[in-house]
Design a protein around this motif. Sequence first.
Motif, PDB file in Angstrom:
ATOM      1  N   ALA A 109      -3.158   5.284  11.232  1.00 29.55           N
ATOM      2  CA  ALA A 109      -4.573   5.376  10.899  1.00 29.55           C
ATOM      3  C   ALA A 109      -4.990   4.688   9.596  1.00 29.55           C
ATOM      4  CB  ALA A 109      -4.978   6.856  10.819  1.00 29.55           C
ATOM      5  N   TYR A 110      -4.040   4.248   8.794  1.00 29.52           N
ATOM      6  CA  TYR A 110      -4.386   3.734   7.473  1.00 29.52           C
ATOM      7  C   TYR A 110      -3.736   2.385   7.205  1.00 29.52           C
ATOM      8  CZ  TYR A 110      -6.043   8.461   6.686  1.00 29.52           C
ATOM      9  OH  TYR A 110      -6.718   9.643   6.793  1.00 29.52           O
ATOM     10  N   GLU A 111      -4.261   1.709   6.185  1.00 28.39           N
ATOM     11  CA  GLU A 111      -3.683   0.446   5.739  1.00 28.39           C
ATOM     12  C   GLU A 111      -2.563   0.669   4.726  1.00 28.39           C
ATOM     13  OE1 GLU A 111      -7.034  -2.753   5.375  1.00 28.39           O
ATOM     14  OE2 GLU A 111      -7.835  -0.816   4.687  1.00 28.39           O
ATOM     15  N   LEU A 112      -2.570   1.832   4.116  1.00 30.64           N
ATOM     16  CA  LEU A 112      -1.630   2.132   3.043  1.00 30.64           C
ATOM     17  C   LEU A 112      -1.458   3.637   2.949  1.00 30.64           C
ATOM     18  CD1 LEU A 112      -0.139   0.938   0.458  1.00 30.64           C
ATOM     19  CD2 LEU A 112      -2.238   1.472  -0.786  1.00 30.64           C
ATOM     20  N   GLY A 113      -0.264   4.072   2.612  1.00 33.83           N
ATOM     21  CA  GLY A 113      -0.022   5.453   2.220  1.00 33.83           C
ATOM     22  C   GLY A 113       0.217   5.452   0.721  1.00 33.83           C
ATOM     23  N   ALA A 114      -0.222   6.488   0.028  1.00 31.51           N
ATOM     24  CA  ALA A 114      -0.006   6.577  -1.415  1.00 31.51           C
ATOM     25  C   ALA A 114       0.125   8.035  -1.822  1.00 31.51           C
ATOM     26  CB  ALA A 114      -1.145   5.907  -2.184  1.00 31.51           C
ATOM     27  N   LEU A 115       0.786   8.239  -2.949  1.00 31.42           N
ATOM     28  CA  LEU A 115       0.949   9.578  -3.513  1.00 31.42           C
ATOM     29  C   LEU A 115       1.343   9.461  -4.967  1.00 31.42           C
ATOM     30  CD1 LEU A 115       4.283  10.157  -3.801  1.00 31.42           C
ATOM     31  CD2 LEU A 115       4.060  10.352  -1.340  1.00 31.42           C
ATOM     32  N   SER A 116       1.157  10.525  -5.691  1.00 34.01           N
ATOM     33  CA  SER A 116       1.627  10.623  -7.063  1.00 34.01           C
ATOM     34  C   SER A 116       2.809  11.581  -7.052  1.00 34.01           C
ATOM     35  CB  SER A 116       0.509  11.151  -7.971  1.00 34.01           C
ATOM     36  OG  SER A 116       0.986  11.300  -9.291  1.00 34.01           O
ATOM     37  N   ALA A 117       3.981  11.062  -7.363  1.00 35.71           N
ATOM     38  CA  ALA A 117       5.209  11.851  -7.260  1.00 35.71           C
ATOM     39  C   ALA A 117       5.518  12.592  -8.552  1.00 35.71           C
ATOM     40  CB  ALA A 117       6.382  10.940  -6.911  1.00 35.71           C
ATOM     41  N   SER A 118       5.860  13.870  -8.405  1.00 34.08           N
ATOM     42  CA  SER A 118       6.379  14.602  -9.558  1.00 34.08           C
ATOM     43  C   SER A 118       7.774  14.060  -9.863  1.00 34.08           C
ATOM     44  CB  SER A 118       6.439  16.096  -9.263  1.00 34.08           C
ATOM     45  OG  SER A 118       7.421  16.356  -8.277  1.00 34.08           O
ATOM     46  N   VAL A 155       3.050   6.443  -9.206  1.00 33.84           N
ATOM     47  CA  VAL A 155       2.353   6.264  -7.939  1.00 33.84           C
ATOM     48  C   VAL A 155       3.306   5.563  -6.972  1.00 33.84           C
ATOM     49  CG1 VAL A 155       0.411   5.148  -6.775  1.00 33.84           C
ATOM     50  CG2 VAL A 155       0.096   6.181  -9.047  1.00 33.84           C
ATOM     51  N   PHE A 156       3.460   6.146  -5.790  1.00 36.20           N
ATOM     52  CA  PHE A 156       4.335   5.580  -4.757  1.00 36.20           C
ATOM     53  C   PHE A 156       3.483   5.182  -3.564  1.00 36.20           C
ATOM     54  CE2 PHE A 156       7.442   7.233  -7.436  1.00 36.20           C
ATOM     55  CZ  PHE A 156       8.713   6.859  -7.018  1.00 36.20           C
ATOM     56  N   VAL A 157       3.888   4.100  -2.889  1.00 37.81           N
ATOM     57  CA  VAL A 157       3.119   3.611  -1.747  1.00 37.81           C
ATOM     58  C   VAL A 157       4.026   3.379  -0.547  1.00 37.81           C
ATOM     59  CG1 VAL A 157       1.327   2.559  -3.171  1.00 37.81           C
ATOM     60  CG2 VAL A 157       3.294   1.188  -2.445  1.00 37.81           C
ATOM     61  N   LEU A 158       3.401   3.461   0.606  1.00 35.66           N
ATOM     62  CA  LEU A 158       4.033   3.133   1.882  1.00 35.66           C
ATOM     63  C   LEU A 158       3.126   2.087   2.528  1.00 35.66           C
ATOM     64  CD1 LEU A 158       6.329   3.929   3.891  1.00 35.66           C
ATOM     65  CD2 LEU A 158       4.676   5.478   4.934  1.00 35.66           C
ATOM     66  N   ALA A 159       3.556   0.826   2.464  1.00 34.46           N
ATOM     67  CA  ALA A 159       2.747  -0.270   3.003  1.00 34.46           C
ATOM     68  C   ALA A 159       2.756  -0.211   4.520  1.00 34.46           C
ATOM     69  CB  ALA A 159       3.278  -1.611   2.516  1.00 34.46           C
ATOM     70  N   VAL A 160       1.595  -0.397   5.119  1.00 29.93           N
ATOM     71  CA  VAL A 160       1.458  -0.324   6.571  1.00 29.93           C
ATOM     72  C   VAL A 160       1.056  -1.673   7.149  1.00 29.93           C
ATOM     73  CG1 VAL A 160       0.192   0.763   8.470  1.00 29.93           C
ATOM     74  CG2 VAL A 160       0.872   2.130   6.487  1.00 29.93           C
ATOM     75  N   THR A 161       0.083  -2.334   6.544  1.00 28.25           N
ATOM     76  CA  THR A 161      -0.507  -3.525   7.161  1.00 28.25           C
ATOM     77  C   THR A 161      -0.078  -4.818   6.488  1.00 28.25           C
ATOM     78  OG1 THR A 161      -2.484  -3.300   5.812  1.00 28.25           O
ATOM     79  CG2 THR A 161      -2.535  -2.274   7.993  1.00 28.25           C
ATOM     80  N   GLY A 162       1.134  -4.894   6.009  1.00 25.04           N
ATOM     81  CA  GLY A 162       1.616  -6.130   5.414  1.00 25.04           C
ATOM     82  C   GLY A 162       2.205  -5.903   4.045  1.00 25.04           C
ATOM     83  N   ALA A 163       2.771  -6.961   3.529  1.00 27.34           N
ATOM     84  CA  ALA A 163       3.429  -6.895   2.227  1.00 27.34           C
ATOM     85  C   ALA A 163       2.395  -6.853   1.106  1.00 27.34           C
ATOM     86  CB  ALA A 163       4.344  -8.094   2.054  1.00 27.34           C
ATOM     87  N   LEU A 164       2.673  -6.047   0.132  1.00 23.18           N
ATOM     88  CA  LEU A 164       1.828  -5.961  -1.049  1.00 23.18           C
ATOM     89  C   LEU A 164       2.639  -6.379  -2.257  1.00 23.18           C
ATOM     90  CD1 LEU A 164       0.187  -2.452  -0.494  1.00 23.18           C
ATOM     91  CD2 LEU A 164      -0.847  -4.676  -0.056  1.00 23.18           C
ATOM     92  N   ASP A 165       1.993  -7.013  -3.199  1.00 23.55           N
ATOM     93  CA  ASP A 165       2.627  -7.347  -4.468  1.00 23.55           C
ATOM     94  C   ASP A 165       2.508  -6.110  -5.358  1.00 23.55           C
ATOM     95  OD1 ASP A 165       3.390  -8.219  -6.970  1.00 23.55           O
ATOM     96  OD2 ASP A 165       2.066  -9.983  -6.967  1.00 23.55           O
ATOM     97  N   LEU A 166       3.599  -5.379  -5.492  1.00 26.55           N
ATOM     98  CA  LEU A 166       3.575  -4.106  -6.212  1.00 26.55           C
ATOM     99  C   LEU A 166       3.397  -4.268  -7.716  1.00 26.55           C
ATOM    100  CD1 LEU A 166       6.374  -2.144  -4.322  1.00 26.55           C
ATOM    101  CD2 LEU A 166       3.935  -2.287  -3.815  1.00 26.55           C
ATOM    102  N   SER A 167       3.370  -5.521  -8.204  1.00 25.46           N
ATOM    103  CA  SER A 167       3.178  -5.751  -9.636  1.00 25.46           C
ATOM    104  C   SER A 167       1.711  -5.961  -9.996  1.00 25.46           C
ATOM    105  CB  SER A 167       3.999  -6.959 -10.092  1.00 25.46           C
ATOM    106  OG  SER A 167       3.476  -8.156  -9.523  1.00 25.46           O
ATOM    107  N   ARG A 168       0.844  -6.039  -8.999  1.00 24.76           N
ATOM    108  CA  ARG A 168      -0.588  -6.198  -9.257  1.00 24.76           C
ATOM    109  C   ARG A 168      -1.203  -4.863  -9.655  1.00 24.76           C
ATOM    110  NH1 ARG A 168      -3.389  -9.499  -4.539  1.00 24.76           N
ATOM    111  NH2 ARG A 168      -5.129  -9.176  -5.961  1.00 24.76           N
TER     112      ARG A 168
END
Length: 180
Positions: A109-118, A155-168
């Motif tokens: 359902a989403y383009e990206l998953g994200a969360l703030s991890a303890s 902040v952690f991400v789960l890319a769904v719709t393609g590669a992301l540049d995690l340094s941006r």
Amino acid sequence: MDGAQLRTVHTGALDGATLTAARKLLDDAFEGDFSDEDWDHTVGGLHVLVLEGDAELVGHAALVQRRLLYGEHALRTGYVEGVAVREDRRGLGYGAAMMREVERVVRGAYELGALSASEDAVDFYAARGWRPWQGPTSVLTPAGARRTPEDDGGVFVLAVTGALDLSRSLTADPRPGDAW
């Protein structure tokens, strides 16, 4: 998950007793570091619940929709909130089962998953394929984007719709309380 039931339900379909039990579970799991604003961030989307016996709540995870800005793109994001397993039920695979369901919904359902991890959960999420955002984080305000350096690396991400540049840079939509 022998003897336990996994249930996915929208906030609007939860009864008051279940919502109260979820809030208590989160208050206990976060040892008093779960505010009313944190609770507000947890409701309004899907809840993945682990129930034992006569529907006793022992695990909770929530998935709410947010918009995160990645460059010029507003990504429809499934944002994970309020993940906890009752202390005496940890180590039984309940957290992994809840996250499998969350990840299934994110991928569908989403383009990206994200969360703030303890700090305690970083290894858990990393082992599941969630990747730490390497770039600067910010939050939108009426005056524009405001850096949130205290959240960099958490902040952690789960890319769904393609590669992301995690340094941006990655910018969260505004909300009361913690930006991430």
